[in-house]
Design an enzyme around this catalytic site. Sequence first.
Site, PDB file in Angstrom:
ATOM      1  N   PRO A   2      19.928  54.730 -68.893  1.00  0.00           N
ATOM      2  CA  PRO A   2      21.120  55.425 -69.359  1.00  0.00           C
ATOM      3  C   PRO A   2      21.314  55.243 -70.864  1.00  0.00           C
ATOM      4  CG  PRO A   2      21.582  54.212 -67.349  1.00  0.00           C
ATOM      5  CD  PRO A   2      20.218  53.796 -67.798  1.00  0.00           C
ATOM      6  N   GLU A   3      21.613  56.345 -71.538  1.00  0.00           N
ATOM      7  CA  GLU A   3      21.844  56.309 -72.975  1.00  0.00           C
ATOM      8  C   GLU A   3      23.342  56.475 -73.233  1.00  0.00           C
ATOM      9  OE1 GLU A   3      19.010  58.756 -75.154  1.00  0.00           O
ATOM     10  OE2 GLU A   3      17.592  58.648 -73.491  1.00  0.00           O
ATOM     11  N   ARG A 117      16.353  47.281 -60.410  1.00  0.00           N
ATOM     12  CA  ARG A 117      15.271  46.729 -61.238  1.00  0.00           C
ATOM     13  C   ARG A 117      15.702  45.492 -62.033  1.00  0.00           C
ATOM     14  NH1 ARG A 117      12.425  52.207 -63.745  1.00  0.00           N
ATOM     15  NH2 ARG A 117      12.577  53.475 -61.856  1.00  0.00           N
TER      16      ARG A 117
END
Length: 279
Positions: A2-3, A117
Amino acid sequence: MPELPEVEHVRSSLESATRGLSVRRVSLKRRDYAHGSRSPRALLSGQTLASFLRRGKQMAIVSDSGAAICLHLGMSGQLTALPPGARPAQADHTHVIWSLAHPDGRPAGRILFRDPRRFGGVWTFPSLDELHTQRWCRLGPDGLEATGADIQARAGSSARAIKAALLDQAVIAGVGNIYADESLFRAGISPFALCRDLETGQFEEIARHIRCVLAEAIEQGGSTIRDYRHTDDQPGAFQHRHRVYGRGGQPCVICGRALDSGSLAQRTTVWCSGCQPGG
């Protein structure tokens, strides 16, 4: 990962859903997912959620006591706000749960931090000032506010490719692979152009298009490529407006030429050799 637009959408959604609520209890499922003090108090237990901030790809929740937690979504992190009694669509890999209450004590649902993750995490700070001096001081100006002068001052003399510089969070905070490709395409500048070869006007164009692309992506709820979801588990929509990212080999939306695809700074990069000469 996500940016800025995705994190901003999560931040604003959480603020709308939970600001003014208190934290009744915190469940830390994995102790190694929290950094700093892991006490319930440090994780905001017993406190009221007062403000929700963001810098680049990171967000923070500040309580009425002044304590702050920094949340980084990493590659696959998801923050979900659930109403009372609701069950999450996916409960596995949930590492932190904040149970909330209304001012009158009624249950107000939960915030879940899920991260399969585990590249994300939670950092605790006794104050917002500590967060700024210990963590956010390493970041460059936020992508929504950065100017060409900001980028040029931090990278203008570098022999790095401009895209590699834009991915450096110390140069500009919040831009990653998606929005670097999209911004450079709109600016008409090759991702392989060396920073030291660019002129002041080109840095200004890059910064202007970064701000525009990020703002448009926020309006669309960000880009859902793999893991990213809104706090209500819905996907973003800006991926349908990508002009180059993920479109290698497809026709350029401007000139019709097949888009090129290669690797730069260990990231897949897509550009148009016609519209972005020198690539």
